[in-house]
Design a protein around this motif. Sequence first.
Motif, short mmCIF file in Angstrom:
data_model
loop_
_atom_site.label_atom_id
_atom_site.label_comp_id
_atom_site.label_asym_id
_atom_site.label_seq_id
_atom_site.Cartn_x
_atom_site.Cartn_y
_atom_site.Cartn_z
N LEU A 191 6.36 80.01 69.93
CA LEU A 191 6.94 80.09 68.60
C LEU A 191 8.43 80.37 68.67
CD1 LEU A 191 6.68 80.20 65.52
CD2 LEU A 191 6.05 82.62 65.74
N MET A 192 8.83 81.27 69.56
CA MET A 192 10.25 81.58 69.71
C MET A 192 11.05 80.34 70.10
SD MET A 192 12.03 84.24 72.40
CE MET A 192 11.72 83.15 73.80
N ILE A 193 10.50 79.54 70.98
CA ILE A 193 11.18 78.31 71.40
C ILE A 193 11.30 77.34 70.23
CG2 ILE A 193 10.84 76.21 72.77
CD1 ILE A 193 9.87 77.99 75.05
N ARG A 194 10.23 77.18 69.46
CA ARG A 194 10.27 76.25 68.34
C ARG A 194 11.26 76.69 67.27
NH1 ARG A 194 4.72 76.58 69.29
NH2 ARG A 194 4.36 77.90 67.45
N GLU A 195 11.45 77.99 67.13
CA GLU A 195 12.39 78.50 66.13
C GLU A 195 13.83 78.46 66.60
OE1 GLU A 195 9.51 81.74 63.81
OE2 GLU A 195 10.87 82.42 65.39
N SER A 196 14.04 78.45 67.92
CA SER A 196 15.40 78.56 68.46
C SER A 196 15.99 77.22 68.90
CB SER A 196 15.41 79.53 69.65
OG SER A 196 14.94 80.81 69.26
N TRP A 197 15.15 76.22 69.14
CA TRP A 197 15.64 74.92 69.58
C TRP A 197 15.01 73.82 68.73
CZ3 TRP A 197 14.81 78.74 73.24
CH2 TRP A 197 15.89 79.03 74.10
N ASP A 198 15.73 72.72 68.59
CA ASP A 198 15.23 71.57 67.85
C ASP A 198 14.43 70.68 68.81
OD1 ASP A 198 14.74 69.37 66.27
OD2 ASP A 198 16.79 69.15 65.54
N LEU A 199 13.17 71.04 69.02
CA LEU A 199 12.33 70.32 69.97
C LEU A 199 12.08 68.88 69.53
CD1 LEU A 199 9.62 72.93 71.02
CD2 LEU A 199 11.80 72.40 72.11
N GLU A 200 11.97 68.67 68.23
CA GLU A 200 11.70 67.32 67.73
C GLU A 200 12.83 66.37 68.10
OE1 GLU A 200 10.86 65.06 63.47
OE2 GLU A 200 10.43 67.21 63.68
#
Length: 282
Positions: A185-194
Amino acid sequence: MEDRILDVDAVDAPQPRPQSLVLSFFGNHVLDRGEGDLGVYSGSIIDVLGRVGTGEQAVRSTLTRMVNRGLLRRQREGRKMFFGLTAHASDILRDGGRRIWSVGAVNEDWDGTWTLLGFSLPESWQRQRHDLRSRLTWSGFGALYSGLWIAPGRADVREIVSELGLDAHVKVFHARADEFTDIGLMIRESWDLEALAARYVAFDKRWTTADLASADPIATRLRLVAEWLRIIRTDPRLPVQHLPTEWPARQAQETFRRIAEETAGPAGRMAAELLETTPLRP
């Protein structure tokens, strides 16, 4: 059949900047050739970059800017001008080569550590804040909170902070997340993975559907390496075990390495025929 320029634009391919193409050219055909410092005739560079759609004037102005920025040095031989790498540019290219061939795009060996960078700047320092955020993003950091940024592993940001004159305003720590922290979750909130995944998917689609059989090998390899390096330099190399399943970087990397291997020999032979070089004086 006469070689032609590779048509990857049909799949919405980004056009690399001339400077990126020049660096890719030197990295592919000049760096570490084992013949000392080599200079390449400007006409040869213009010929090669013309094969990927970069005009003569754009190449000439790019070469001049790169000399002024300390990336290239030039040497006149009669009426011809030759350009070679500076030590700084060679270091940049070797780092790029390490990212491409040794480090790779898939982080499977993450040790669980994070680099945390906190900063507090006066409200009036808008330019400094923008510059710091831009450099951190380029270096693989994501914004955990407004003034707290994070990157996987042990990231060395001393040079960035010092160049911006912000040593007194930045604090850096290396730490591990507590077990109750949801790292995914932290990664998804901190980087634009899409957006990051989309770049890999587009790269893979573009190059797996490109007609390589009749393409100019030196142009193909030049554009391939420039585009791949652009993608991985903006990739923070997040730990793959905390990314979505079937993360597309793996397939894109396999495609890149396959085409790079296929084009290495033909591009090298073509370069040996096309390029006019001379040893550079110390």
